[in-house]
Design a protein around this motif. Structure first.
Motif, PDB file in Angstrom:
ATOM      1  N   ARG A   1       0.819  -1.214   0.000  1.00 35.69           N
ATOM      2  CA  ARG A   1       0.000   0.000   0.000  1.00 35.69           C
ATOM      3  C   ARG A   1       0.852   1.264   0.000  1.00 35.69           C
ATOM      4  O   ARG A   1       0.523   2.241  -0.656  1.00 35.69           O
ATOM      5  CB  ARG A   1      -0.934  -0.018   1.202  1.00 35.69           C
ATOM      6  CG  ARG A   1      -2.043  -1.062   1.066  1.00 35.69           C
ATOM      7  CD  ARG A   1      -2.938  -1.126   2.276  1.00 35.69           C
ATOM      8  NE  ARG A   1      -4.055  -2.048   2.038  1.00 35.69           N
ATOM      9  CZ  ARG A   1      -4.661  -2.740   2.988  1.00 35.69           C
ATOM     10  NH1 ARG A   1      -4.273  -2.607   4.248  1.00 35.69           N
ATOM     11  NH2 ARG A   1      -5.663  -3.549   2.697  1.00 35.69           N
TER      12      ARG A   1
ATOM     13  N   VAL B   1      -5.306  -6.974  -0.165  1.00 39.45           N
ATOM     14  CA  VAL B   1      -4.989  -5.695  -0.821  1.00 39.45           C
ATOM     15  C   VAL B   1      -6.193  -5.146  -1.578  1.00 39.45           C
ATOM     16  O   VAL B   1      -6.495  -3.947  -1.512  1.00 39.45           O
ATOM     17  CB  VAL B   1      -3.790  -5.872  -1.780  1.00 39.45           C
ATOM     18  CG1 VAL B   1      -3.596  -4.626  -2.641  1.00 39.45           C
ATOM     19  CG2 VAL B   1      -2.521  -6.175  -0.995  1.00 39.45           C
TER      20      VAL B   1
ATOM     21  N   ARG C   1       0.906   6.376  -5.745  1.00 42.24           N
ATOM     22  CA  ARG C   1       0.042   6.958  -4.713  1.00 42.24           C
ATOM     23  C   ARG C   1      -0.963   7.971  -5.250  1.00 42.24           C
ATOM     24  O   ARG C   1      -2.098   8.046  -4.774  1.00 42.24           O
ATOM     25  CB  ARG C   1       0.891   7.618  -3.621  1.00 42.24           C
ATOM     26  CG  ARG C   1       1.662   6.630  -2.779  1.00 42.24           C
ATOM     27  CD  ARG C   1       2.450   7.330  -1.693  1.00 42.24           C
ATOM     28  NE  ARG C   1       3.561   6.504  -1.215  1.00 42.24           N
ATOM     29  CZ  ARG C   1       4.712   6.980  -0.808  1.00 42.24           C
ATOM     30  NH1 ARG C   1       4.928   8.291  -0.849  1.00 42.24           N
ATOM     31  NH2 ARG C   1       5.657   6.170  -0.371  1.00 42.24           N
TER      32      ARG C   1
ATOM     33  N   ASN D   1       0.890  -2.537  -7.532  1.00 38.31           N
ATOM     34  CA  ASN D   1      -0.271  -1.748  -7.915  1.00 38.31           C
ATOM     35  C   ASN D   1      -0.231  -1.372  -9.390  1.00 38.31           C
ATOM     36  O   ASN D   1       0.835  -1.131  -9.953  1.00 38.31           O
ATOM     37  CB  ASN D   1      -0.307  -0.487  -7.038  1.00 38.31           C
ATOM     38  CG  ASN D   1      -1.539   0.355  -7.261  1.00 38.31           C
ATOM     39  OD1 ASN D   1      -1.586   1.188  -8.164  1.00 38.31           O
ATOM     40  ND2 ASN D   1      -2.551   0.149  -6.433  1.00 38.31           N
TER      41      ASN D   1
END
Length: 297
Positions: free
Chosen positions: A25, A107, A170, A215
């Motif tokens: 994350r 996740v 992010r 991600n």
């Protein structure tokens, strides 16, 4: 061009812990060791030979075997096969590897679907990929897109491991892209004009069987396999939340993009709230020729 620092190394997690999930994350990626077993790694390597030879199915766009050519010689003319899980039970099982799915459900959420698998076969001298974000190629829009890149050989700087820019996911935005013609890279599209330098990158060197889970907005790339011999094989699978539509590929005429839902997916965890739509078998194995004479990435 600046040379990225080799002093930074990824943390290698042996178990699915809160620390691993927190790193994914925060940094946009994490490494799980032994995501699949040595026996599964060996089976996938053997399956790569069967796929390249056409034993399991015709690979659209792939190089055909030549008279007297060995399996090793044939494989060296491939870079990547898309959708191996469509014709390989071994690849399908890897798509649903329990340790990987354990990470994904923590996740992404309890309901997870997969839309793509790619078997990379990168022998010595073959190119890597420039900086890019997977969300550019698979537009999920809900920020749940997650990749599991499973090493089938020890991935090193020399043979073309992944490089990542930690934290670049992010903002959840897609950076500008442009055409590039650097012979070190296969694809012609690269991301640029982002607030990171090459020297900020981390080489993700991992042993065979480990999974790099990252991600869809993370900036990442790979360099050429500069080793004197051997492969850098890997299986990359892509997943997202089953609650979200997948506005990807084959938009039917008259259907608004906001309602388009590509349904050639595999549920790997939980429930599919759109199961009533069915899951048509649309995608077939393919190999896309690249500018250096191989295939995809």
């Amino acid at each position: 061009m600046t040379t990225p620092s080799l002093t930074r190394r990824p943390v290698l997690h042996h178990e699915v812990t809160d620390e691993l999930i927190a790193q994914i994350r925060e940094d946009g990626y994490g490494v799980l060791l032994d995501a699949i077993s040595p026996a599964e790694v060996s089976s996938l390597r053997e399956e790569a030979v069967r796929l390249c030879s056409g034993e399991l199915a015709e690979i659209a766009g792939g190089p055909a075997p030549r008279p007297g050519e060995s399996a090793d010689e044939l494989m060296r003319r491939f870079l990547c096969i898309h959708y191996p899980h469509k014709v390989s039970d071994v690849a399908l099982r890897a798509l649903m590897a329990p340790r990987v799915v354990d990470v994904l459900t923590r996740v992404i959420g309890p309901n997870v679907k997969a839309m793509q698998s790619m078997l990379f076969i990168k022998s010595e001298g073959k190119p890597g990929q420039p900086w890019h974000q997977d969300e550019y190629f698979i537009p999920t829009r809900d920020r749940s897109l997650t990749a599991a890149w499973i090493a089938l050989d020890d991935a090193t700087v020399e043979n073309g491991c992944l490089w990542v820019l930690p934290g670049s996911h992010r903002r959840g935005i897609l950076y500008p892209d442009r055409e590039q013609d650097d012979d070190r890279f296969d694809c012609s599209i690269e991301a640029y004009d982002f607030p990171y330098r090459d020297e900020d990158a981390v080489p993700v060197e991992v042993p065979a069987g480990a999974a790099v889970i990252f991600n869809g907005y993370l900036l990442h790339r790979s360099l050429e396999n500069s080793g004197k011999h051997g492969y850098r094989r890997a299986l990359a699978n892509h997943y997202m939340s089953a609650e979200s539509l997948l506005p990807w590929r084959d938009l039917p005429e008259g259907v608004h993009v906001g309602k388009h839902d590509f349904r050639d997916v595999v549920l790997v965890a939980g429930e599919d709230p759109y199961a009533y739509k069915g899951t048509p078998d649309l995608s077939r194995p393919l190999s896309r020729p690249d500018k250096n004479g191989g295939c995809d990435r």
